[in-house]
Design a protein around this motif. Structure first.
Motif, PDB file in Angstrom:
ATOM      1  N   GLY A 236      42.688 -49.837  66.966  1.00  0.00           N
ATOM      2  CA  GLY A 236      43.316 -50.885  66.175  1.00  0.00           C
ATOM      3  C   GLY A 236      42.778 -52.268  66.440  1.00  0.00           C
ATOM      4  O   GLY A 236      43.244 -53.240  65.859  1.00  0.00           O
TER       5      GLY A 236
ATOM      6  N   THR B 266      41.035 -55.535  66.137  1.00  0.00           N
ATOM      7  CA  THR B 266      40.648 -56.181  64.882  1.00  0.00           C
ATOM      8  C   THR B 266      39.635 -57.290  65.040  1.00  0.00           C
ATOM      9  O   THR B 266      38.522 -57.203  64.534  1.00  0.00           O
ATOM     10  N   MET B 267      40.000 -58.368  65.707  1.00  0.00           N
ATOM     11  CA  MET B 267      39.209 -59.593  65.583  1.00  0.00           C
ATOM     12  C   MET B 267      37.814 -59.442  66.146  1.00  0.00           C
ATOM     13  O   MET B 267      36.832 -59.834  65.518  1.00  0.00           O
TER      14      MET B 267
ATOM     15  N   THR C 169      35.783 -57.333  63.727  1.00  0.00           N
ATOM     16  CA  THR C 169      35.535 -57.971  62.433  1.00  0.00           C
ATOM     17  C   THR C 169      34.352 -58.924  62.496  1.00  0.00           C
ATOM     18  O   THR C 169      33.573 -59.038  61.559  1.00  0.00           O
ATOM     19  N   PHE C 170      34.198 -59.615  63.621  1.00  0.00           N
ATOM     20  CA  PHE C 170      33.103 -60.573  63.736  1.00  0.00           C
ATOM     21  C   PHE C 170      31.746 -59.894  63.727  1.00  0.00           C
ATOM     22  O   PHE C 170      30.776 -60.469  63.251  1.00  0.00           O
TER      23      PHE C 170
ATOM     24  N   ALA D  25      40.668 -51.697  60.564  1.00  0.00           N
ATOM     25  CA  ALA D  25      41.194 -53.009  60.934  1.00  0.00           C
ATOM     26  C   ALA D  25      40.330 -54.132  60.381  1.00  0.00           C
ATOM     27  O   ALA D  25      40.851 -55.145  59.895  1.00  0.00           O
TER      28      ALA D  25
ATOM     29  N   LEU E  41      40.866 -54.563  56.652  1.00  0.00           N
ATOM     30  CA  LEU E  41      42.136 -55.234  56.381  1.00  0.00           C
ATOM     31  C   LEU E  41      41.989 -56.733  56.614  1.00  0.00           C
ATOM     32  O   LEU E  41      42.387 -57.549  55.787  1.00  0.00           O
ATOM     33  N   ALA E  42      41.380 -57.093  57.734  1.00  0.00           N
ATOM     34  CA  ALA E  42      41.272 -58.513  58.058  1.00  0.00           C
ATOM     35  C   ALA E  42      40.445 -59.255  57.021  1.00  0.00           C
ATOM     36  O   ALA E  42      40.772 -60.367  56.614  1.00  0.00           O
ATOM     37  N   ASN E  43      39.344 -58.632  56.577  1.00  0.00           N
ATOM     38  CA  ASN E  43      38.447 -59.322  55.662  1.00  0.00           C
ATOM     39  C   ASN E  43      38.961 -59.358  54.239  1.00  0.00           C
ATOM     40  O   ASN E  43      38.706 -60.312  53.513  1.00  0.00           O
TER      41      ASN E  43
ATOM     42  N   PHE F 232      42.270 -58.337  52.894  1.00  0.00           N
ATOM     43  CA  PHE F 232      43.676 -58.341  52.483  1.00  0.00           C
ATOM     44  C   PHE F 232      44.019 -59.544  51.626  1.00  0.00           C
ATOM     45  O   PHE F 232      44.729 -59.445  50.626  1.00  0.00           O
ATOM     46  N   ASN F 233      43.531 -60.717  52.036  1.00  0.00           N
ATOM     47  CA  ASN F 233      43.882 -61.915  51.279  1.00  0.00           C
ATOM     48  C   ASN F 233      43.082 -62.059  50.003  1.00  0.00           C
ATOM     49  O   ASN F 233      43.370 -62.914  49.176  1.00  0.00           O
TER      50      ASN F 233
ATOM     51  N   ALA G  80      46.095 -49.122  55.944  1.00  0.00           N
ATOM     52  CA  ALA G  80      46.929 -49.492  57.092  1.00  0.00           C
ATOM     53  C   ALA G  80      47.797 -48.317  57.514  1.00  0.00           C
ATOM     54  O   ALA G  80      47.995 -48.070  58.705  1.00  0.00           O
TER      55      ALA G  80
ATOM     56  N   PRO H 152      48.642 -51.585  66.400  1.00  0.00           N
ATOM     57  CA  PRO H 152      47.696 -52.690  66.196  1.00  0.00           C
ATOM     58  C   PRO H 152      48.396 -53.906  65.621  1.00  0.00           C
ATOM     59  O   PRO H 152      49.221 -53.791  64.719  1.00  0.00           O
TER      60      PRO H 152
ATOM     61  N   ILE I 276      47.440 -56.113  63.667  1.00  0.00           N
ATOM     62  CA  ILE I 276      47.211 -56.403  62.262  1.00  0.00           C
ATOM     63  C   ILE I 276      48.203 -55.641  61.397  1.00  0.00           C
ATOM     64  O   ILE I 276      48.608 -56.108  60.332  1.00  0.00           O
ATOM     65  N   ILE I 277      48.638 -54.480  61.863  1.00  0.00           N
ATOM     66  CA  ILE I 277      49.631 -53.730  61.100  1.00  0.00           C
ATOM     67  C   ILE I 277      50.977 -54.440  61.146  1.00  0.00           C
ATOM     68  O   ILE I 277      51.717 -54.471  60.157  1.00  0.00           O
TER      69      ILE I 277
ATOM     70  N   ILE J 254      50.767 -57.072  58.613  1.00  0.00           N
ATOM     71  CA  ILE J 254      50.937 -56.547  57.261  1.00  0.00           C
ATOM     72  C   ILE J 254      52.399 -56.229  56.992  1.00  0.00           C
ATOM     73  O   ILE J 254      52.915 -56.460  55.893  1.00  0.00           O
TER      74      ILE J 254
ATOM     75  N   LEU K  76      47.064 -63.815  60.078  1.00  0.00           N
ATOM     76  CA  LEU K  76      46.151 -63.864  58.946  1.00  0.00           C
ATOM     77  C   LEU K  76      46.863 -63.784  57.612  1.00  0.00           C
ATOM     78  O   LEU K  76      46.469 -64.432  56.651  1.00  0.00           O
ATOM     79  N   PHE K  77      47.902 -62.959  57.538  1.00  0.00           N
ATOM     80  CA  PHE K  77      48.581 -62.813  56.248  1.00  0.00           C
ATOM     81  C   PHE K  77      50.004 -63.322  56.270  1.00  0.00           C
ATOM     82  O   PHE K  77      50.782 -63.051  55.367  1.00  0.00           O
TER      83      PHE K  77
ATOM     84  N   PHE L 234      38.675 -68.230  63.247  1.00  0.00           N
ATOM     85  CA  PHE L 234      38.154 -67.173  62.385  1.00  0.00           C
ATOM     86  C   PHE L 234      37.463 -67.779  61.168  1.00  0.00           C
ATOM     87  O   PHE L 234      36.309 -67.455  60.850  1.00  0.00           O
TER      88      PHE L 234
ATOM     89  N   MET M  65      33.089 -68.152  60.643  1.00  0.00           N
ATOM     90  CA  MET M  65      32.412 -67.447  59.552  1.00  0.00           C
ATOM     91  C   MET M  65      31.797 -68.396  58.531  1.00  0.00           C
ATOM     92  O   MET M  65      31.160 -67.957  57.596  1.00  0.00           O
TER      93      MET M  65
END
Lengths: 325, 283
Positions: A246, A248-249, A252-253, A273, A276-278, A280-281, A296, B118, B120-121, B124, B215-216, B240, B244
């Protein structure tokens, strides 16, 4: 003052506080603390419920094929979990292959070989590694480690092992292998700490018996200490695996966010993960969002399964060993 | 076990011993490397403006992350206020009424499950209950997500710390006629207070460095946090986004924010572990 009998519920001002009937406040206290502890259960149930509810549209649309399909096309609205599940399992697999042997060797060193002050110092350093937030691993991974991978490590691997499909392709620095390395660094402190604690609990009498019949240090560790502590160590490995799934960060990088499945470890990929991070929004269509919720749900299911297996393994071993002693 | 010669057995032992020192050094080397890079790349960004000013538009140099710092502090504090009392009381239940209760076993198992979920879940989940229905991101949603992360950790450390308090103390209190709740809150808590406080501090410090749950929920913002009812700036999501981005000024600010977070989290972690180890040694 008339003596009050047991159970007398007098709350008049003359009754000293110690004699007042406290069964009611005590009952409230017990009820209140019980309610607070039920909050965890409510939250877990809530997570499951919300994930299932929101992924309903995707499940209705794609069915079980969602799990095996490797398409991921927001434009035409076709989604599948295969590339994400593949990336999650591969990156975590790489991490465990690197981290577990390394952790065990470090833990054995800390417990059996190192001078106590050295052991405390290195043990402290390993614990600090565990405390570093994962986004810092991501920053370092992207700007520092990926550069090293691209300029040194990947060309090296490509040159000598390039025959294998695992190490083919251009060295980009980011990708599955880099993500696996960073995950290994994040899982290492946890497994090392638990293994060290487990090894420290081995009764000295057992170790000394082994040495008494002539075993070397490694033999006593391998046949006595590790066997004695295998329950805790295996449990820790399972839990570490579950956590890495799980993560994530950091991932993701450095994993590159590509939804293609490739045999090469140098290529970009994605984990559940990281997707989702990249994304979802960015999910504009309802089916897109619902598919992400379904992803998820898959991740939630996998981590729940791992933790339950770990828990049952540990308690089963506990019951078996209790019979032996 | 295959019979092997003494030389073979000694060779295996030596091989492991030789592998040990570099392996152990890997841990120290990586830690030192990460800390070095974070400090070297981040220290240049920590000007006074960094702490006080708002971000400038993308591409423009200058400005700072004052709003993100305030936002992180606000949300972390709110999360602590939300999660700690529930966690403390739940830990009390597990420790004081636990051993005899089957509910306690289920709760303990579920707490472990929640800790392993996790983050992130969890983000969500909070998105679907606190963002979707209201139609906008908010600092409150971020705080709730962080509180959900704090809760199981505080429960676990509270239970552990309360279990360290000897039963004789409780029995003395009860023998003097104090009710159960008085014994727990007045006597046992006081005996365990160092451990309880450091447990809470550790959990809060860990959560302040989390990104995925925000994040969300809280998203991010270019403005000062006016109220927690709107997207709230915070350091971690900023890192973050900035990392990027293609702007080197933003990337440097991301390093500055990383340094800030790393230093705060590590300082609290080191202090807390120092105090807990001391306490365990005495108890």
């Amino acid at each position: 003052m008339t003596p009050a009998g047991p159970g007398a519920s007098s709350t008049s001002p003359e009754t000293p506080g110690a004699l007042r009937d406290q069964s009611r406040p005590d009952a409230v206290f017990k009820w209140l603390t019980a309610a607070c502890s039920l909050v965890v259960i409510i939250i877990m149930a809530g997570i499951l419920f919300e994930l299932v509810r929101n992924s309903g549209a995707a499940i209705r649309e794609f069915g079980f094929g969602f799990l095996t399909s490797d398409s991921w096309n927001p434009v035409i609205g076709e989604f599948g979990a295969a590339s994400s599940v593949y990336g999650t399992l591969v990156s975590t697999g790489i991490a465990m292959i690197i981290a577990v042997p390394l952790s065990i060797v470090i833990a054995v060193y800390l417990v059996e070989v190192a001078h106590p002050k050295v052991s405390a110092f290195i043990g402290g350093a390993v614990e600090l590694l565990a405390a570093i937030p994962s986004i810092i691993y991501g920053m370092w991974g992207l700007f520092v480690f990926a550069a090293l991978m691209q300029t040194r490590v990947q060309p090296f691997l490509g040159k000598y092992l390039g025959g294998l499909p695992l190490f083919q392709g251009p060295p980009m620095g980011i990708g599955m292998l880099t993500a696996g390395f960073i995950l290994a660094l994040m899982v290492l402190p946890f497994i090392t700490a638990v293994t060290r604690d487990v090894l420290m609990m081995v009764p000295p009498v057992l170790k000394e018996s082994a040495h008494g019949v002539g075993s070397t240090m490694w033999e006593s560790v391998r046949f006595v200490s590790l066997k004695y502590g295998r329950r805790g160590i295996v449990g820790a490995v399972f839990l570490g695996f579950g956590r890495a799934l799980g993560e994530t960060m950091a991932v993701t990088f450095v994993i590159g966010n590509s939804h293609r499945i490739s045999a090469s470890l140098f290529s970009a990929g994605n984990t559940i993960a990281s997707s989702l991070a990249n994304e979802f929004n960015e999910a504009s269509e309802p089916i897109y969002l619902s598919s992400l919720f379904a992803l998820a749900l898959v991740l939630f299911g996998i981590t729940l399964a791992f933790q339950t297996i770990a828990h049952h393994w540990v308690s089963r071993m506990q019951r078996l060993e209790a019979g032996d002693r | 076990m295959r019979p092997r010669s003494r030389a073979q057995r000694r060779a295996a032992d030596m091989a492991i011993r030789i592998a040990m020192v570099p392996s152990a050094l890997v841990g120290i080397a990586v830690l030192a490397w990460i800390l070095w890079e974070v400090i070297a790349r981040g220290v240049g960004a920590l000007t006074p403006a960094f702490f006080i000013e708002l971000p400038t538009p993308p591409g423009m140099e200058g400005g700072g992350l004052g709003n993100a710092i305030v936002g992180t502090l606000l949300m972390t504090l709110s999360a602590a206020l939300l999660g700690t009392p529930i966690g403390l009381l739940a830990g009390v239940f597990l420790s004081e009424f636990g051993p005899s209760s089957r509910i306690a076993t289920v709760v303990r198992f579920t707490t472990n499950l929640l800790m392993g979920t996790p983050s992130i879940i969890i983000g969500i989940f909070v998105y679907s209950i606190l963002v979707l229905p209201f139609g906008h991101f908010s600092g409150w949603a971020g705080a709730v997500a962080l509180a959900i992360l704090i809760l199981p950790v505080v429960m676990r450390t509270t239970e552990d710390m309360l279990n360290l308090v000897p039963d004789e103390l409780r029995e003395s209190g009860l023998a003097l006629g104090a009710p159960r709740w008085r014994v727990t809150l007045g006597i046992v808590f006081r005996a365990a207070r160092t451990g309880l406080v450091t447990g809470v501090l550790l959990a809060v410090a860990r959560v302040s460095g989390e990104t995925a749950p925000l994040l969300f929920t809280a998203l991010n913002s270019f403005y000062w946090p006016g109220s927690l009812n709107e997207p709230t700036a915070n350091l971690t999501v900023t890192i973050f986004n900035y990392a990027m981005s293609p702007y080197s000024d933003w990337q440097q600010k991301a390093w500055g924010a990383s340094l800030l977070i790393t230093v705060s989290v590590l300082v609290v972690a080191v202090l807390a572990r120092f105090v807990i180890r001391d306490k365990r040694g005495k108890a």
